[in-house]
Write a protein that holds these residues in place. Sequence first.
Motif, PDB file in Angstrom:
ATOM      1  N   PHE A 200      32.181  33.049  45.907  1.00 23.86           N
ATOM      2  CA  PHE A 200      33.105  34.130  45.559  1.00 23.86           C
ATOM      3  C   PHE A 200      32.432  35.007  44.486  1.00 23.86           C
ATOM      4  O   PHE A 200      32.679  34.834  43.293  1.00 23.86           O
ATOM      5  CB  PHE A 200      34.426  33.571  45.050  1.00 23.86           C
ATOM      6  CG  PHE A 200      35.220  32.815  46.078  1.00 23.86           C
ATOM      7  CD1 PHE A 200      36.168  33.464  46.859  1.00 23.86           C
ATOM      8  CD2 PHE A 200      35.013  31.454  46.272  1.00 23.86           C
ATOM      9  CE1 PHE A 200      36.907  32.771  47.808  1.00 23.86           C
ATOM     10  CE2 PHE A 200      35.738  30.751  47.230  1.00 23.86           C
ATOM     11  CZ  PHE A 200      36.689  31.420  48.000  1.00 23.86           C
ATOM     12  N   PRO A 201      31.585  35.937  44.886  1.00 22.15           N
ATOM     13  CA  PRO A 201      30.732  36.650  43.924  1.00 22.15           C
ATOM     14  C   PRO A 201      31.481  37.527  42.933  1.00 22.15           C
ATOM     15  O   PRO A 201      30.960  37.835  41.872  1.00 22.15           O
ATOM     16  CB  PRO A 201      29.833  37.497  44.829  1.00 22.15           C
ATOM     17  CG  PRO A 201      30.596  37.638  46.113  1.00 22.15           C
ATOM     18  CD  PRO A 201      31.344  36.358  46.274  1.00 22.15           C
ATOM     19  N   GLU A 202      32.715  37.925  43.255  1.00 26.09           N
ATOM     20  CA  GLU A 202      33.478  38.804  42.357  1.00 26.09           C
ATOM     21  C   GLU A 202      34.528  38.047  41.552  1.00 26.09           C
ATOM     22  O   GLU A 202      35.299  38.659  40.815  1.00 26.09           O
ATOM     23  CB  GLU A 202      34.175  39.910  43.168  1.00 26.09           C
ATOM     24  CG  GLU A 202      33.230  40.779  43.979  1.00 26.09           C
ATOM     25  CD  GLU A 202      32.241  41.521  43.096  1.00 26.09           C
ATOM     26  OE1 GLU A 202      32.641  41.948  41.988  1.00 26.09           O
ATOM     27  OE2 GLU A 202      31.074  41.658  43.496  1.00 26.09           O
ATOM     28  N   ALA A 203      34.560  36.720  41.679  1.00 27.45           N
ATOM     29  CA  ALA A 203      35.646  35.941  41.082  1.00 27.45           C
ATOM     30  C   ALA A 203      35.214  35.230  39.807  1.00 27.45           C
ATOM     31  O   ALA A 203      34.093  34.715  39.703  1.00 27.45           O
ATOM     32  CB  ALA A 203      36.177  34.917  42.082  1.00 27.45           C
ATOM     33  N   ALA A 204      36.143  35.177  38.842  1.00 24.24           N
ATOM     34  CA  ALA A 204      36.005  34.281  37.694  1.00 24.24           C
ATOM     35  C   ALA A 204      36.474  32.897  38.137  1.00 24.24           C
ATOM     36  O   ALA A 204      37.540  32.761  38.753  1.00 24.24           O
ATOM     37  CB  ALA A 204      36.835  34.776  36.524  1.00 24.24           C
ATOM     38  N   ILE A 205      35.682  31.875  37.860  1.00 28.03           N
ATOM     39  CA  ILE A 205      36.040  30.499  38.203  1.00 28.03           C
ATOM     40  C   ILE A 205      36.646  29.867  36.953  1.00 28.03           C
ATOM     41  O   ILE A 205      35.960  29.704  35.939  1.00 28.03           O
ATOM     42  CB  ILE A 205      34.808  29.702  38.675  1.00 28.03           C
ATOM     43  CG1 ILE A 205      34.014  30.493  39.714  1.00 28.03           C
ATOM     44  CG2 ILE A 205      35.236  28.348  39.199  1.00 28.03           C
ATOM     45  CD1 ILE A 205      34.800  30.880  40.956  1.00 28.03           C
ATOM     46  N   VAL A 206      37.931  29.533  37.029  1.00 28.73           N
ATOM     47  CA  VAL A 206      38.674  29.124  35.839  1.00 28.73           C
ATOM     48  C   VAL A 206      39.207  27.708  36.027  1.00 28.73           C
ATOM     49  O   VAL A 206      39.834  27.401  37.051  1.00 28.73           O
ATOM     50  CB  VAL A 206      39.850  30.090  35.557  1.00 28.73           C
ATOM     51  CG1 VAL A 206      40.588  29.666  34.290  1.00 28.73           C
ATOM     52  CG2 VAL A 206      39.334  31.523  35.423  1.00 28.73           C
ATOM     53  N   ASN A 207      38.952  26.851  35.032  1.00 28.49           N
ATOM     54  CA  ASN A 207      39.477  25.496  35.037  1.00 28.49           C
ATOM     55  C   ASN A 207      40.622  25.390  34.027  1.00 28.49           C
ATOM     56  O   ASN A 207      40.505  25.859  32.896  1.00 28.49           O
ATOM     57  CB  ASN A 207      38.385  24.492  34.674  1.00 28.49           C
ATOM     58  CG  ASN A 207      38.851  23.048  34.809  1.00 28.49           C
ATOM     59  OD1 ASN A 207      38.927  22.517  35.912  1.00 28.49           O
ATOM     60  ND2 ASN A 207      39.166  22.418  33.697  1.00 28.49           N
ATOM     61  N   TYR A 208      41.742  24.781  34.455  1.00 27.32           N
ATOM     62  CA  TYR A 208      42.904  24.573  33.593  1.00 27.32           C
ATOM     63  C   TYR A 208      43.053  23.077  33.332  1.00 27.32           C
ATOM     64  O   TYR A 208      43.070  22.279  34.269  1.00 27.32           O
ATOM     65  CB  TYR A 208      44.176  25.098  34.258  1.00 27.32           C
ATOM     66  CG  TYR A 208      44.127  26.560  34.628  1.00 27.32           C
ATOM     67  CD1 TYR A 208      44.503  27.548  33.713  1.00 27.32           C
ATOM     68  CD2 TYR A 208      43.709  26.966  35.892  1.00 27.32           C
ATOM     69  CE1 TYR A 208      44.463  28.893  34.054  1.00 27.32           C
ATOM     70  CE2 TYR A 208      43.655  28.303  36.235  1.00 27.32           C
ATOM     71  CZ  TYR A 208      44.036  29.266  35.322  1.00 27.32           C
ATOM     72  OH  TYR A 208      43.993  30.596  35.664  1.00 27.32           O
TER      73      TYR A 208
END
Length: 520
Positions: free
Chosen positions: A312-320
């Motif tokens: 997903f080249p345009e996405a921020a990968i976020v961990n909660y």
Amino acid sequence: MALTSIGHRTTVPAARTVPELLAWRRTVHPDRVAIEVHGVARLTFADWEAGATSVTSALGQAGLRHGDRVGLVFGARDWTEFAVAYCGVLRAGAVAVPLSDRLAAGQLRYALEHCAARIVLHGNDTPPPAAPVGVPVRPLADLLAGVNKHDVQLPASVDDGDTAAADLPPVRPGDLAQILYTSGTTGRPKGVAASHANLTIGAPSHPRRLALAHSERFLHAFAIGTNAGQTMLFNALTAKPTALTLPRFTPVRFARLIESAGVGTVFVVPSMAIELLDSGALSDRELTDVHLIGSTAAPLAPAVATRLAATFPEAAIVNYYTSTEAAPAQTVMIFDPARRDAVGRAVDGQLRIADADGNPLPVGSIGDVWLRAPHSRAYYQDEAANRATFRNGWVRMGDIGRLDDAGYLYLSDRHEDVIKSGAFKISSLEVEAALHEHPYVAEAAVVGVPHPVLGSAVAAVVVPRPDTPPAELALPALRGFLAGRLADYQLPARVLLLDQLPRNPGGKVLKRQLTSQFDN
């Protein structure tokens, strides 16, 4: 020397109730779709409000009283019905008890007995769940069919988020709103109780401040009755985009929806992310419209986060990182290769590392992880567990970790033997208790072993009784015996037979030694 107690200390806004939030959204966005189950149903805010008010009226006609508990058992096809039932229960001043339709009959019965549920509602596509004797079980449609339409009065327009319907029961921010059951680290599920004020912390009061504004729809496949599922329900209630889900998760179906119009946010658990990446379902798809991939339920492995970022080249990968007990306090981590192992900094609450007595430790020290949010939660009718987990609004997470100088949390180990498998936290003691019901089991211990997709899988170590026929404790037979006692995700994936369990001088089973025996 700095102590590791950090987080936001901004002024807490005036608390609201969940019905007030729904009434506000109906006023500002009546025709906007709040929830869509792909190919099944769509729910606008106007319909959500009207349906919830009908549920309130029906429950009142059925004799429900303020503070009564209502079990809610709804499957993945029934998300719109669940949302209506949930808000209708809360509008009536009662307490919603969401329960997974995947729980075994005995688990459902225990939760309903523990909270003393007055009635159980279920989805029209969900089979009637098991309930204690004397507790009525009704499909939502059946409940609503008996409503006297002349008694249903929709709320008037609301200003500044205040409900103006004088005929509704009074509901206050401090009232108990929901109980979520989680196995946690003990042999019996615990009910985590949350007030309206806890559930509405951080909710917007202006239509220009809605979360996830970069998306028209956000996609998830979380089960009702889980903390992740409840987070998605409140995202639907308070964020800008429509909540999009599907009747049954498969990698191909989920990937197809990721590519559909308006999906700018996708929520997963790590095991789901691995399935998507390994299945090939994301290949040759247009994924540049996705700007946020949110992962919850367990820390996202750096290698998986790296693969997601490449896909997903345009996405921020976020961990909660949070828990049913600590929500909405959490840590949030936008994946950063420079801090591959970090699980984030505190958001919507405070974070600290403390010693065994709960005293904050200096930066860099390893200790217990604690989170705190305003209007904290508590275990329902379990004072002993409350004393062990909650302290002055702080919640002991059951994990060990440290904080760096910038406030980033790093987890190093777990206190308890909870098995985190996919989106579920599995109590080894609960599985062991079920194993001990087997007539050929003398002793049993349950551990988590590595799994390429789920992160961990359940493994059972069993000491057979003398003269036990080998076939009785073979994995298929053992799983068959446990199927009526445990949920499917709690069933052992591996089994090992031993003559005795290794124990320390105090008699405690040395589970780490058992785990190593599954390496071969």
